[in-house]
Design a protein around this motif. Structure first.
Motif, PDB file in Angstrom:
ATOM      1  N   VAL A   8      14.393 116.575 -46.345  1.00  0.00           N
ATOM      2  CA  VAL A   8      13.504 117.044 -47.415  1.00  0.00           C
ATOM      3  C   VAL A   8      12.135 116.388 -47.231  1.00  0.00           C
ATOM      4  N   LEU A   9      11.087 117.213 -47.169  1.00  0.00           N
ATOM      5  CA  LEU A   9       9.725 116.681 -47.068  1.00  0.00           C
ATOM      6  C   LEU A   9       9.145 116.596 -48.468  1.00  0.00           C
ATOM      7  N   ALA A  10       8.723 115.416 -48.854  1.00  0.00           N
ATOM      8  CA  ALA A  10       8.191 115.275 -50.208  1.00  0.00           C
ATOM      9  C   ALA A  10       6.941 114.421 -50.185  1.00  0.00           C
ATOM     10  N   LYS A  11       5.983 114.789 -51.002  1.00  0.00           N
ATOM     11  CA  LYS A  11       4.675 114.130 -50.985  1.00  0.00           C
ATOM     12  C   LYS A  11       4.358 113.555 -52.349  1.00  0.00           C
ATOM     13  N   GLN A  12       3.780 112.368 -52.324  1.00  0.00           N
ATOM     14  CA  GLN A  12       3.278 111.818 -53.581  1.00  0.00           C
ATOM     15  C   GLN A  12       1.858 112.354 -53.766  1.00  0.00           C
ATOM     16  N   ASP A  42       6.551 121.049 -56.552  1.00  0.00           N
ATOM     17  CA  ASP A  42       7.344 121.947 -55.697  1.00  0.00           C
ATOM     18  C   ASP A  42       8.377 121.171 -54.876  1.00  0.00           C
ATOM     19  N   ASP A  43       8.058 119.929 -54.534  1.00  0.00           N
ATOM     20  CA  ASP A  43       8.965 119.146 -53.693  1.00  0.00           C
ATOM     21  C   ASP A  43      10.220 118.735 -54.464  1.00  0.00           C
ATOM     22  N   LEU A  44      10.082 118.629 -55.781  1.00  0.00           N
ATOM     23  CA  LEU A  44      11.280 118.374 -56.593  1.00  0.00           C
ATOM     24  C   LEU A  44      12.209 119.584 -56.524  1.00  0.00           C
ATOM     25  N   GLY A  97      -6.713 110.211 -44.089  1.00  0.00           N
ATOM     26  CA  GLY A  97      -7.758 111.222 -43.894  1.00  0.00           C
ATOM     27  C   GLY A  97      -7.303 112.454 -43.142  1.00  0.00           C
ATOM     28  N   ALA A  98      -5.994 112.615 -42.994  1.00  0.00           N
ATOM     29  CA  ALA A  98      -5.468 113.739 -42.215  1.00  0.00           C
ATOM     30  C   ALA A  98      -5.616 115.066 -42.946  1.00  0.00           C
ATOM     31  N   ASP A  99      -5.948 116.108 -42.214  1.00  0.00           N
ATOM     32  CA  ASP A  99      -5.851 117.451 -42.787  1.00  0.00           C
ATOM     33  C   ASP A  99      -4.450 117.982 -42.488  1.00  0.00           C
ATOM     34  N   THR A 100      -4.222 119.250 -42.701  1.00  0.00           N
ATOM     35  CA  THR A 100      -2.842 119.736 -42.580  1.00  0.00           C
ATOM     36  C   THR A 100      -2.350 119.719 -41.128  1.00  0.00           C
ATOM     37  N   LEU A 101      -3.284 119.935 -40.189  1.00  0.00           N
ATOM     38  CA  LEU A 101      -2.867 119.938 -38.782  1.00  0.00           C
ATOM     39  C   LEU A 101      -2.369 118.553 -38.372  1.00  0.00           C
ATOM     40  N   GLN A 125       3.802 124.232 -51.822  1.00  0.00           N
ATOM     41  CA  GLN A 125       2.504 123.600 -51.663  1.00  0.00           C
ATOM     42  C   GLN A 125       2.373 122.352 -52.516  1.00  0.00           C
ATOM     43  N   ALA A 126       1.410 121.519 -52.127  1.00  0.00           N
ATOM     44  CA  ALA A 126       1.153 120.287 -52.866  1.00  0.00           C
ATOM     45  C   ALA A 126       0.019 120.540 -53.850  1.00  0.00           C
ATOM     46  N   ILE A 127       0.073 119.921 -55.021  1.00  0.00           N
ATOM     47  CA  ILE A 127      -0.908 120.281 -56.055  1.00  0.00           C
ATOM     48  C   ILE A 127      -2.277 119.627 -55.864  1.00  0.00           C
ATOM     49  N   ASP A 130      -3.336 121.900 -52.261  1.00  0.00           N
ATOM     50  CA  ASP A 130      -3.023 123.311 -52.581  1.00  0.00           C
ATOM     51  C   ASP A 130      -3.059 124.220 -51.371  1.00  0.00           C
ATOM     52  N   THR A 131      -2.742 123.725 -50.182  1.00  0.00           N
ATOM     53  CA  THR A 131      -2.918 124.609 -49.027  1.00  0.00           C
ATOM     54  C   THR A 131      -1.664 125.393 -48.646  1.00  0.00           C
ATOM     55  N   ALA A 132      -0.476 124.849 -48.881  1.00  0.00           N
ATOM     56  CA  ALA A 132       0.776 125.496 -48.457  1.00  0.00           C
ATOM     57  C   ALA A 132       0.835 125.666 -46.943  1.00  0.00           C
ATOM     58  N   GLN A 133       0.156 124.789 -46.207  1.00  0.00           N
ATOM     59  CA  GLN A 133       0.078 124.961 -44.757  1.00  0.00           C
ATOM     60  C   GLN A 133       1.012 124.037 -43.983  1.00  0.00           C
ATOM     61  N   VAL A 134       1.347 122.910 -44.557  1.00  0.00           N
ATOM     62  CA  VAL A 134       2.090 121.906 -43.804  1.00  0.00           C
ATOM     63  C   VAL A 134       3.462 122.436 -43.348  1.00  0.00           C
ATOM     64  N   GLY A 135       4.144 123.163 -44.200  1.00  0.00           N
ATOM     65  CA  GLY A 135       5.474 123.685 -43.847  1.00  0.00           C
ATOM     66  C   GLY A 135       5.439 124.544 -42.590  1.00  0.00           C
TER      67      GLY A 135
ATOM     68  N   GLY B 115      -8.523 124.232 -36.948  1.00  0.00           N
ATOM     69  CA  GLY B 115      -8.546 123.986 -38.384  1.00  0.00           C
ATOM     70  C   GLY B 115      -8.340 125.261 -39.181  1.00  0.00           C
ATOM     71  N   LEU B 116      -7.788 125.113 -40.365  1.00  0.00           N
ATOM     72  CA  LEU B 116      -7.574 126.261 -41.243  1.00  0.00           C
ATOM     73  C   LEU B 116      -7.897 125.840 -42.669  1.00  0.00           C
ATOM     74  N   THR B 117      -8.828 126.535 -43.267  1.00  0.00           N
ATOM     75  CA  THR B 117      -9.148 126.265 -44.667  1.00  0.00           C
ATOM     76  C   THR B 117      -8.316 127.200 -45.526  1.00  0.00           C
ATOM     77  N   ILE B 144     -15.581 127.742 -48.668  1.00  0.00           N
ATOM     78  CA  ILE B 144     -15.638 126.982 -49.918  1.00  0.00           C
ATOM     79  C   ILE B 144     -14.441 127.359 -50.783  1.00  0.00           C
ATOM     80  N   ARG B 145     -13.736 126.330 -51.253  1.00  0.00           N
ATOM     81  CA  ARG B 145     -12.470 126.603 -51.930  1.00  0.00           C
ATOM     82  C   ARG B 145     -12.256 125.683 -53.121  1.00  0.00           C
ATOM     83  N   PRO B 146     -11.554 126.184 -54.121  1.00  0.00           N
ATOM     84  CA  PRO B 146     -11.173 125.300 -55.212  1.00  0.00           C
ATOM     85  C   PRO B 146     -10.018 124.414 -54.764  1.00  0.00           C
TER      86      PRO B 146
END
Ligand SMILES: Cc1cc2nc3c(=O)[nH]c(=O)nc-3n(C[C@H](O)[C@H](O)[C@H](O)COP(=O)(O)OP(=O)(O)OC[C@H]3O[C@@H](n4cnc5c(N)ncnc54)[C@H](O)[C@@H]3O)c2cc1C
Ligand SMILES: Cc1cc2nc3c(=O)[nH]c(=O)nc-3n(C[C@H](O)[C@H](O)[C@H](O)COP(=O)(O)OP(=O)(O)OC[C@H]3O[C@@H](n4cnc5c(N)ncnc54)[C@H](O)[C@@H]3O)c2cc1C
Lengths: 291, 339
Positions: A8-12, A42-44, A97-101, A125-127, A130-135, B115-117, B144-146
């Protein structure tokens, strides 16, 4: 059905429901110190989905994995309280400082170290980001199929798992082979509460870093009960390539951030009197806004 | 080569609304950059599909036509998109922030190592000076994104890892036809060879898509109610007003949570984003998560018994009063005055 091995992947996350103006630093990164932290909602749901499979197939082993600063060890403890078997924490200043990649690369290095899994589940996604990209990015790096927005596991078979997905305009039922990665939608069942017995058992679970400031009593307890020491993995432990983690491994950069200020414009202030309302309606008709 | 690329969603031979919005937004970016607009569309029985795509000013269209490409599953579409993007090497790639776009784009970004925004609401072109390198990067995508529950807007850029990709929220980009007869070069993408058998391991067993039902996004007038409406029955007042004005009814999340109105009519950050000609907000306080989804309305009327309600700050007409009194009067005077 044979027992499964689930990660299970969960984020604080900072509690974005209570954001103040100092939530961001000038460089655009999150000022975590200023915000209360919570288990990403969502992780819960993802955790519940895994624990539910464990209920259905005894022997199933659930491991919770989180990446974050020291404080994120709360996520692992919370997992223990609710019934996971193992917890792992990936933590190192250099991951910051990591982005989703870069996040997905780091998480996948951790999953590869775990090595044995049938199913990876995360939140949709994480609140905060809010990207929903990591999965999906983790699924790609592991070279396994992904099933996003899962609402319910309908069937667990020897060679495949059948799930219902919640799409923005409908629902879909899909079958996927093992191993695969699922992201879980907030419309799935809520997570069970803590189990009192587990809270007693794991109350003193700590990572290595946390133990640095521990007293004699706690250190001795950890010596006696090794299961209380939460594995904590650094850059070296997961054999991560320094150019792929943290800021260096992140193509997306925050150029600037602005708080949303509602634009004040000249508004007409009216009462509920007949003349005010009729006047407004007439104006709207005249200007072809209505009619 | 420099180009702007759009991934088009298609189902039953119909190009999705969001993809038409993206093509328009992509064209505007391409015009700023002085480069071509390219697009890809993967689906089943796509003969003649270009007639729905060309008018937005698409210079090149890549089409993969195969029964196995519909309904959408991740792996085959990712394999095809990867092939096309590797070959064309565009500067910018846009996807809808839809169930499909948010499933596909991150997987692709991982494959392309770029990268992907997520969930952009504003797209622009601009420059950025990188202090460390002492170098000015020009003509970058500003996505630009919320974020943070809608309380901040972040301008996300990417200068060092090609291409720059973004998913774009539905309903925020204006559709704009350039030329009904725009000439587009159509290129067929070979499916066999690119897509392998093992890419079909995830099997769609069953699927229910609600074709439209509620179309808040398209409605020029929206009458929205909040928790202040008080009950499901009171929402009938809003329905009446919406009916005579030819609009749709929407609601805040608090109204949805209270069961006054259906979930699919929720407006805001976690609901639908709308930009109607007229937005009437009755009994809505104006939380940032709500206004994020409606503040671009051309005209806003707020009906609230609290003169200090935050929504009043963005309203063109602020009516301070009880909605139970105000709404019937609006209906009455509209009937009397409309021709
Ligand atoms: C204002 C702002 C805007 C941003 N915009 C972007 C952007 O457009 N593109 C981009 O690439 N990055 C962006 N980021 C960075 C991004 O938030 C971080 O990379 C973050 O670590 C992961 O993304 P997420 O929070 O959106 O997670 P999501 O992708 O939404 O998370 C999905 C799931 O992945 C799992 N997961 C995610 N992170 C972890 C973790 N640390 N440990 C364990 N499981 C995890 C969880 O199960 C989670 O539910 C932004 C950050 C901020 C502050
Ligand atoms: C992550 C997240 C996402 C969210 N997404 C959304 C979203 O997409 N959309 C959304 O709407 N919200 C969203 N919210 C919730 C949002 O924060 C607010 O809670 C919600 O918008 C409040 O709804 P409301 O204005 O109807 O209710 P309230 O804030 O309770 O306001 C009711 C208003 O009605 C007025 N009123 C009461 N009685 C009357 C009367 N008789 N006549 C006239 N006025 C009256 C009151 O003065 C008050 O201003 C989200 C929250 C979070 C944390």
């Amino acid at each position: 059905m044979r027992p499964l091995k689930i990660v299970v992947l969960a984020k604080q996350v900072p509690d974005t429901r209570h954001v103040g103006p100092d939530a961001m630093k000038p460089d655009g990164t999150v000022n975590r110190g200023k915000l209360a932290t919570v288990f990403n909602p969502d992780d819960l749901h993802a955790l519940e989905l895994a624990l539910n499979i464990k209920d259905r197939i005894p022997g199933t082993e659930v491991t919770i994995l989180t990446m974050g600063p020291q404080k994120a060890a709360d996520i692992v403890r919370e997992g223990y309280y609710r019934g996971v078997d193992n917890g792992i924490m990936i933590s190192d200043r250099r991951f910051g400082g990591a982005d989703t990649l870069a996040t997905s690369y780091t998480i996948v290095q951790g999953i590869k170290k775990i090595s044995d899994y049938d199913l990876i589940v995360g939140g949709r996604q994480a609140i905060d980001g809010d990207t929903a990209q990591v999965g999906p990015q983790c699924a790609d790096k592991l070279n396994i199929p992904q099933v996003t927005y899962v609402e319910e596991i309908l069937e667990i078979e020897e060679d495949k798992i059948i799930a219902r997905r919640r799409l923005s305009k409908g629902i879909e039922t899909v079958a996927a082979p093992y191993p695969c990665l699922m992201t879980v939608h907030g419309s799935s069942p809520k997570c069970r509460s803590r189990i009192a017995k587990n809270v007693m058992k794991y109350k003193y679970a700590r990572t290595k870093s946390e133990l640095r400031s521990a007293d004699e009593v706690l250190l001795n307890l950890h010596k006696k009960r090794p299961y209380l020491t939460i594995p904590e993995w650094s850059v070296e432990d997961i054999e991560a390539d320094a150019s792929k983690i943290g800021l260096a491994g992140s193509p997306t950069k925050v150029k600037s951030v602005s708080s949303i200020v509602l634009t004040a414009n000249e508004s007409k202030i009216l009462t509920d009197s007949d003349s005010d309302i009729e006047g407004m309606i007439k104006e709207l008709i005249e200007h072809h806004t209505i009619g | 080569m420099k180009s702007v690329f759009v991934y088009c969603e298609v189902e039953n031979k119909k190009v999705a609304e969001i993809s038409q919005e993206l093509l328009s937004a992509g064209k505007r970016l391409a015009q700023k950059l002085g480069c071509p607009l390219e697009a890809m569309v993967f689906g089943n029985s796509l003969k003649g599909i270009e007639s729905q795509i060309s008018p937005y000013g698409v210079d090149k269209l890549f089409v993969a036509d195969d029964a196995r490409l519909e309904p959408y599953t991740t792996l085959p579409h990712a394999a095809l998109a990867y092939k096309v993007l590797k070959q064309q090497d565009p500067q910018i790639v846009l996807f809808g922030a839809t169930s499909i776009g948010r499933d596909l784009a991150p997987r692709l970004a991982s494959k392309l190592n770029c990268g992907l925004t997520a969930d952009a609401t504003i797209l622009d072109i601009g420059d950025h000076f990188v202090k460390k390198e002492k170098k000015e990067y020009t003509d970058l995508l500003y996505a630009i994104r919320p974020a943070f529950g809608g309380s901040i807007m972040a301008n996300i850029i990417n200068w060092d890892m090609h291409p720059q990709m973004a998913t774009v929220r539905e309903g925020v980009m204006k559709k704009e036809i350039i030329d009904e007869n725009y000439s587009t070069e159509v290129i067929t993408v070979e499916v066999n060879g690119v897509v392998k058998d093992e890419d079909f391991v995830v099997e769609v067993i069953d699927r229910h898509i609600e074709e439209s039902g509620v179309n808040l996004k398209e409605s020029p007038i929206i009458v929205a109610g909040g928790y202040g409406v008080g009950s499901k029955e009171n929402f009938d007042l809003l329905k009446n007003l919406a009916n005579i004005l030819g609009g749709e009814v929407g609601g805040s999340r608090a109204a949805v949570d209270a069961g006054f109105i259906d979930h699919n009519r929720q407006i805001g950050q976690t609901g639908t984003t709308v930009r109607p000609k007229l937005y009437i907000a009755a009994g809505i306080s104006g939380a940032i998560q709500h206004t994020a989804g409606m503040q671009d309305a051309s005209m806003i009327i707020s009906i609230n018994n609290d003169p200090e309600a935050p929504i009043n700050d963005i309203a063109d007409y602020v009516i301070t009063g009880d909605l139970g009194v105000v709404l019937p009067k609006m209906i009455k005077y509209y009937k009397e005055n409309a021709k």
